[in-house]
Design an enzyme around this catalytic site. Structure first.
Site, PDB file in Angstrom:
ATOM      1  N   CYS A  68       0.555  -1.109  -0.454  1.00 58.59           N
ATOM      2  CA  CYS A  68      -0.418  -0.233   0.137  1.00 58.59           C
ATOM      3  C   CYS A  68       0.405   1.300   0.466  1.00 58.59           C
ATOM      4  O   CYS A  68       1.315   1.086   1.071  1.00 58.59           O
ATOM      5  CB  CYS A  68      -0.887   0.179   1.506  1.00 58.59           C
ATOM      6  N   CYS A  72      -0.885   5.797   6.394  1.00 57.04           N
ATOM      7  CA  CYS A  72      -1.581   5.880   7.445  1.00 57.04           C
ATOM      8  C   CYS A  72      -0.777   4.957   8.751  1.00 57.04           C
ATOM      9  O   CYS A  72      -0.123   3.545   8.488  1.00 57.04           O
ATOM     10  CB  CYS A  72      -3.095   4.579   7.521  1.00 57.04           C
ATOM     11  N   CYS A  75      -1.336   1.496  10.346  1.00 55.84           N
ATOM     12  CA  CYS A  75      -1.417   0.745   9.311  1.00 55.84           C
ATOM     13  C   CYS A  75      -0.089  -0.236   9.706  1.00 55.84           C
ATOM     14  O   CYS A  75       0.710   0.333   8.768  1.00 55.84           O
ATOM     15  CB  CYS A  75      -2.148   0.691   8.182  1.00 55.84           C
ATOM     16  N   CYS A 112     -16.978  -9.975   4.553  1.00 51.26           N
ATOM     17  CA  CYS A 112     -16.128  -8.883   4.568  1.00 51.26           C
ATOM     18  C   CYS A 112     -14.986  -8.874   3.116  1.00 51.26           C
ATOM     19  O   CYS A 112     -13.971  -9.424   3.856  1.00 51.26           O
ATOM     20  CB  CYS A 112     -15.650  -7.534   5.250  1.00 51.26           C
ATOM     21  N   CYS A 144     -19.961  -7.040   2.028  1.00 47.05           N
ATOM     22  CA  CYS A 144     -19.772  -5.838   2.393  1.00 47.05           C
ATOM     23  C   CYS A 144     -18.129  -5.597   1.642  1.00 47.05           C
ATOM     24  O   CYS A 144     -17.339  -6.892   1.689  1.00 47.05           O
ATOM     25  CB  CYS A 144     -19.476  -5.306   3.604  1.00 47.05           C
ATOM     26  N   CYS A 204     -20.059   1.899   5.771  1.00 54.18           N
ATOM     27  CA  CYS A 204     -20.357   1.513   6.577  1.00 54.18           C
ATOM     28  C   CYS A 204     -18.851   2.503   6.856  1.00 54.18           C
ATOM     29  O   CYS A 204     -18.202   2.252   6.186  1.00 54.18           O
ATOM     30  CB  CYS A 204     -19.989  -0.274   6.209  1.00 54.18           C
ATOM     31  N   ARG A 274     -20.317  -1.630  15.885  1.00 49.26           N
ATOM     32  CA  ARG A 274     -19.671  -3.000  15.661  1.00 49.26           C
ATOM     33  C   ARG A 274     -18.538  -2.418  16.675  1.00 49.26           C
ATOM     34  O   ARG A 274     -17.463  -1.870  16.077  1.00 49.26           O
ATOM     35  CB  ARG A 274     -19.452  -3.744  14.378  1.00 49.26           C
TER      36      ARG A 274
END
Length: 329
Positions: A68, A72, A75, A112, A144, A204, A274
């Site tokens: 990636c 962030c 992460c 998901c 999702c 979401c 959640r």
């Protein structure tokens, strides 16, 4: 008795559709730890009104890991992370289908499909859509997708392929955002969620608690998700992974994590709350109490960290006298 009445009044306010003030939200987060059972009982009244004693289960598959280019700070898959995570391109259709079958075995109603990266390439989008179409044709699962920032007609194509819900978390407050990520903006995340809504997918969007935000910012995060009208709100608690910029951030105390869940239940009373990533290492032995505010959780592993054994989650639900809601979006 005075504090008990205070929490009961907040529950009544939530049930009537009125939003807590900032000061009321701060009172929840800054309440005395001795009040936690009274606070959770008030949150449970709101949760029970909308969801009874049912618990929705969700399962994640890390369909593309690492690689990636985003920075962030939380992460382990980020370009700035040195954490030793597995790196691979998008999984093939059969592997994604096998994950869907595993989701059903775990009694998860929602599957998901998550991919690292800023957003999907056209090839990746086509691969995901092909898998989604087959899952929809052969299994009673809700799907999702979480593929990053969407561009062009990608949201419409995912909806047409049968994706029920799209996840794109706000993660933190707008004020705190530049200290967490610089390669994209808070507003870009909001725009993606709005685009998802425009194309008929269920939005979401949630947060990660424990990234240097203030209590006042946590209240603002709950307000932002209320305004965004997210149907599902995953509340993650930072699992500070060695090798990431936030590795020294520590953990959210278990009782404080419960207060956060109660706050989001009061401010977003009718939404799926959640308890998500990091619950095992932050809530620890108090995990069962989280379901007095939350009505949904992930079962199994997360993207690059392990969850607890699925049977333990099933046992928690049974011991609480709650029940699993199957095939629930």
């Amino acid at each position: 008795m005075e504090n008990d009445l205070q929490w009961q009044l907040l529950a009544q306010k939530a049930l009537s559709g009125d939003c807590l003030t900032v000061e009321e939200g701060l009172a929840v987060l800054e309440s005395d730890n001795d009040q936690i059972l009274l606070l959770m009982q008030a949150a449970f009244q709101v949760r029970k009104h909308f969801y009874g004693k049912k618990v929705k289960l969700n399962m994640i598959i890390n369909a593309k890991s690492g690689l990636c280019p985003e920075d962030c700070g939380y992460c382990s898959q980020s370009i700035v992370s040195t954490a030793p995570v597995e790196k691979y391109s998008l999984l093939d259709k059969e592997t994604i289908l096998a994950g869907a079958r595993e989701a059903m075995a775990r009694k998860a109603g929602t599957y998901c499909i998550v991919s690292s990266g800023k957003g999907p390439t056209e090839k990746e989008l086509d691969q995901v859509m092909e898998a989604v179409k087959e899952i929809r044709a052969t299994m009673p699962l809700k799907i999702c997708a979480c593929l990053g920032i969407l561009k062009g007609d990608q949201a419409g194509r995912l909806a047409a392929a049968g994706v029920h819900r799209y996840n794109h978390n706000l993660n933190t407050s707008k004020e705190n955002y530049p200290s967490i990520t610089t390669t994209h903006t808070y507003d870009q995340r909001v725009e993606t969620v709005e685009k998802v809504k425009t194309h008929g997918m269920s939005p979401c969007s949630g947060v990660i608690i424990g990234m240097g935000e203030t209590n006042r910012e946590i209240v603002k995060m709950a307000y932002a998700l209320r305004e965004l009208d997210a149907d599902s709100i995953p509340i993650n608690f930072l699992n500070a992974i060695p090798g990431t910029p936030l590795e020294q951030s520590g953990r959210t105390p278990a009782i404080q994590a419960l207060k956060v869940l109660a706050l989001f239940r009061f401010i977003c009373p009718s939404k799926e709350i959640r308890v998500a990533g990091g619950r095992e290492v932050n809530l620890r032995t108090l995990q069962p109490l989280s379901l007095y505010a939350a009505n949904s959780l992930f079962v199994g592993d997360y993207l690059t960290t392990e969850g607890q054994d699925v049977s333990a989650d099933h046992q928690i639900i049974e011991d609480l006298g709650f029940e699993i809601e199957l095939n629930a979006l």
